[in-house]
Design a protein around this motif. Structure first.
Motif, mmCIF file in Angstrom:
data_model
loop_
_atom_site.group_PDB
_atom_site.id
_atom_site.type_symbol
_atom_site.label_atom_id
_atom_site.label_comp_id
_atom_site.label_asym_id
_atom_site.label_seq_id
_atom_site.Cartn_x
_atom_site.Cartn_y
_atom_site.Cartn_z
ATOM 1 N N UNK A 285 -27.463 -48.136 -14.309
ATOM 2 C CA UNK A 285 -27.039 -47.422 -13.100
ATOM 3 C C UNK A 285 -28.142 -46.471 -12.618
ATOM 4 N N UNK A 286 -28.747 -45.780 -13.570
ATOM 5 C CA UNK A 286 -29.842 -44.858 -13.240
ATOM 6 C C UNK A 286 -31.025 -45.620 -12.634
ATOM 7 N N UNK A 287 -31.324 -46.764 -13.245
ATOM 8 C CA UNK A 287 -32.430 -47.597 -12.750
ATOM 9 C C UNK A 287 -32.126 -48.041 -11.314
ATOM 10 N N UNK A 288 -30.884 -48.444 -11.109
ATOM 11 C CA UNK A 288 -30.480 -48.911 -9.767
ATOM 12 C C UNK A 288 -30.581 -47.780 -8.736
ATOM 13 N N UNK A 303 -35.913 -48.415 -17.447
ATOM 14 C CA UNK A 303 -35.507 -49.786 -17.772
ATOM 15 C C UNK A 303 -36.079 -50.222 -19.116
ATOM 16 N N UNK A 304 -37.231 -49.670 -19.462
ATOM 17 C CA UNK A 304 -37.874 -50.030 -20.717
ATOM 18 C C UNK A 304 -36.987 -49.695 -21.935
ATOM 19 N N UNK A 305 -36.136 -48.684 -21.787
ATOM 20 C CA UNK A 305 -35.222 -48.316 -22.889
ATOM 21 C C UNK A 305 -34.282 -49.483 -23.199
ATOM 22 N N UNK A 306 -33.830 -50.150 -22.152
ATOM 23 C CA UNK A 306 -32.915 -51.295 -22.323
ATOM 24 C C UNK A 306 -33.684 -52.516 -22.838
ATOM 25 N N UNK A 307 -34.872 -52.721 -22.278
ATOM 26 C CA UNK A 307 -35.671 -53.887 -22.689
ATOM 27 C C UNK A 307 -35.962 -53.810 -24.196
#
Ligand SMILES: NC(=O)C1=CN([C@@H]2O[C@H](COP(=O)(O)OP(=O)(O)OC[C@H]3O[C@@H](n4cnc5c(N)ncnc54)[C@H](O)[C@@H]3O)[C@@H](O)[C@H]2O)C=CC1
Ligand SMILES: O=C(O)[C@H]1O[C@H](OP(=O)(O)OP(=O)(O)OC[C@H]2O[C@@H](n3ccc(=O)[nH]c3=O)[C@H](O)[C@@H]2O)[C@H](O)[C@@H](O)[C@@H]1O
Length: 464
Positions: A285-288, A303-307
């Motif tokens: 959500x933050x990335x969006x 996004x890198x945290x999720x990747x």
């Protein structure tokens, strides 16, 4: 302004425990928790408090104390809304699975439905509190819906994000690091509303721990807090892979780094990857949001945290396959732990789901044991992924009632949730009932390498 009646829409992991504590600590306030899910409400009302729908240490005793006195669970949403001076919206805000922002943005349809319902049925002024985690500036949309009813009812909108963690919800609610309340502090009515909510919490939280801000800061602070916490887990997990290559031990590194008071020791436990309903959803959500403001670098950073987290889950599963001589086809693998962390029955986004799915794609036979998660839930999680048919899921994966049964005749055991009881298992007996060589994969750093190797296990632990 004195609050006498509170309504909370959404009787889930946040609404249920939060309202139970408010009811316990404020016997002078009537608290009604409503939900459209009849089964869930029936479970909250179950005569046997052990059957309430959410497992949290200490929660059933609190429900027992307050339920029927000033804590009520009901499906009569309209009624409860109209009676209340203050309405908490605590409904789910999952990642969108369709249309614009699919896979990234928060789906706010449940929030909007609540706002429309509040607007439709309210006949007196109300304070509406955002308890759900929401994109920054959602209060603006809520205000728009609520203020255009034309019936003269006035609404104040507050943001009061929840910071409890599952498994420790009761303690977190009783002694929060802080309570955050955002409101329209530039107006008299706004200040009044903020103070009314401060007064509710002040029944058990000291004023120094109650922080008031403007609405946007409050909304954004919640996303920021989850992003920072998840980032720490991804940071230590990134180091875990480097540790495995270099002979460093991630636990030693975490300890050494965490003793720096500027860094701090918490949230540095390396794992098979973070799960739970919120970290991934809130960061996406933050990335969006960042992307929608044209902030590409900010979006990429988070996004890198999720990747990295997806990588951590995948590399753990790959490690199992590689270690078992590059094939797990037809091999029995026991999974200990399905919940996304210990002391909860919540499985949303649990790493176990993805590890199991990966291994099932490799045609492994999976046997699962988790002390709190039901068989029905485990199959529902797999079916939801849609990787294979329901029948195939049921034939490739079985659920049993003890760790001993799960591990018997298996080629490998993978510990995916850090339940305390796994530490106390009779690992010698488990070893003796397994096929040899007996492989043990610790995705939580729960077990002692030396003790396990002395028993005879081929032992692998994250970051060591
Ligand atoms: N689970 C957690 O530990 C935390 C969650 N949050 C946030 O709190 C919010 C709620 O999360 P959970 O409690 O975990 O969700 P949940 O899915 O457990 O509960 C939400 C409940 O809302 C009900 N609901 C949805 N629309 C409704 C409507 N129109 N009328 C009445 N009931 C309705 C659903 O039936 C469901 O029972 C989310 O925004 C989440 O991000 C925040 C902090 C911690
Ligand atoms: O918004 C939310 O839903 C909540 O999200 C998290 O709480 P929760 O997901 O319940 O649990 P955490 O303790 O944060 O754990 C999340 C995941 O990270 C993992 N984790 C956590 C800490 C750590 O050091 N290492 C690690 O792998 C856990 O095993 C778990 O899978 C936050 O901690 C709460 O403050 C927040 O309110």
């Amino acid at each position: 302004m004195k609050i006498e009646n509170i309504c909370c829409i959404g009787a889930g992991y946040v609404g249920g425990p939060t309202m139970a504590i408010i009811a316990q600590k404020c016997p002078h306030i009537n608290v009604t928790v409503v939900d459209i899910n009849e089964k869930r409400i029936a479970a909250w009302n179950d005569e046997d408090v052990n059957n309430i729908p959410i497992y949290e240490p200490g929660l059933s005793d609190i429900v027992k104390e307050a339920r029927g006195r000033n804590l009520f669970f009901s499906t009569e949403v309209d009624n409860a809304i109209d009676k209340a001076d203050m309405i908490f919206i605590s409904v789910n805000t999952p990642t969108k699975t369709y249309g614009m922002g699919k896979g990234m943005a928060a789906d706010l349809k449940f929030i909007e439905l609540c706002a429309r319902q509040i607007a439709r049925v309210s006949t007196s002024d109300k304070i509406v509190v955002e308890k759900s985690t929401l994109p920054v500036r959602t209060a603006e949309a809520l205000k728009n819906i609520l203020e255009n009813t034309g019936n003269g009812v006035k609404f104040q909108i507050l943001s009061n994000p929840e910071f409890l963690a599952e498994g420790t919800a009761v303690d977190d609610l009783l002694t929060p690091d802080r309570v955050l309340i955002g409101g329209d502090i530039d107006s008299e009515k706004g200040k009044e509303a903020v103070n009314a909510l401060v007064d509710v919490y002040a029944n058990w939280v000291s004023k120094e721990h109650i922080l008031t801000t403007n609405v946007w800061s409050s909304e954004l602070s919640k996303l920021t807090a989850n992003a920072f916490l998840a980032q720490r887990v991804s940071s230590i997990n990134a180091m875990s892979e480097l540790c495995e290559k270099t002979g460093a031990d991630v636990n030693e590194v975490a300890k050494a780094v965490g003793m720096d008071s500027r860094i701090g020791s918490r949230f540095l436990q390396s794992s098979v990857g973070f799960g739970g309903s919120c970290f991934q959803k809130d960061i996406l959500n933050l990335v969006y949001i960042a992307k929608s403001y044209g902030l590409g670098e900010v979006a990429d950073y988070w996004e890198q945290v999720i990747i990295l987290n997806d990588h951590q889950k995948r590399r753990f599963a790959e490690k199992i396959v590689k270690t078992l001589f590059n094939t797990v086809s037809g091999k029995k693998i026991a999974i200990l732990g399905w919940a996304f962390k210990k002391d909860t029955n919540d499985t949303r986004e649990s790493a176990a789901i993805y590890v199991a799915d990966y291994l099932m794609n490799e045609q492994a036979e999976i046997i699962v044991y988790d002390p709190k998660v039901t068989e029905e839930q485990i199959y529902a999680d797999l079916d939801y992924l849609g990787t294979r048919s329901e029948n195939e899921n049921r034939s490739l994966l079985k659920v049993v009632n003890t760790a001993k049964d799960a591990c018997r005749d298996s080629h490998a055991v993978a510990v995916l949730t850090e339940w305390d009881e796994y530490k106390k298992l009779d690992w010698k007996e488990i070893y003796s009932n397994m096929l040899k060589p007996a492989f043990l994969f610790d995705g939580r750093r729960l077990l002692e390498r030396k003790a396990m190797e002395d028993i005879g296990f081929e032992f692998y632990a994250i970051g060591n």
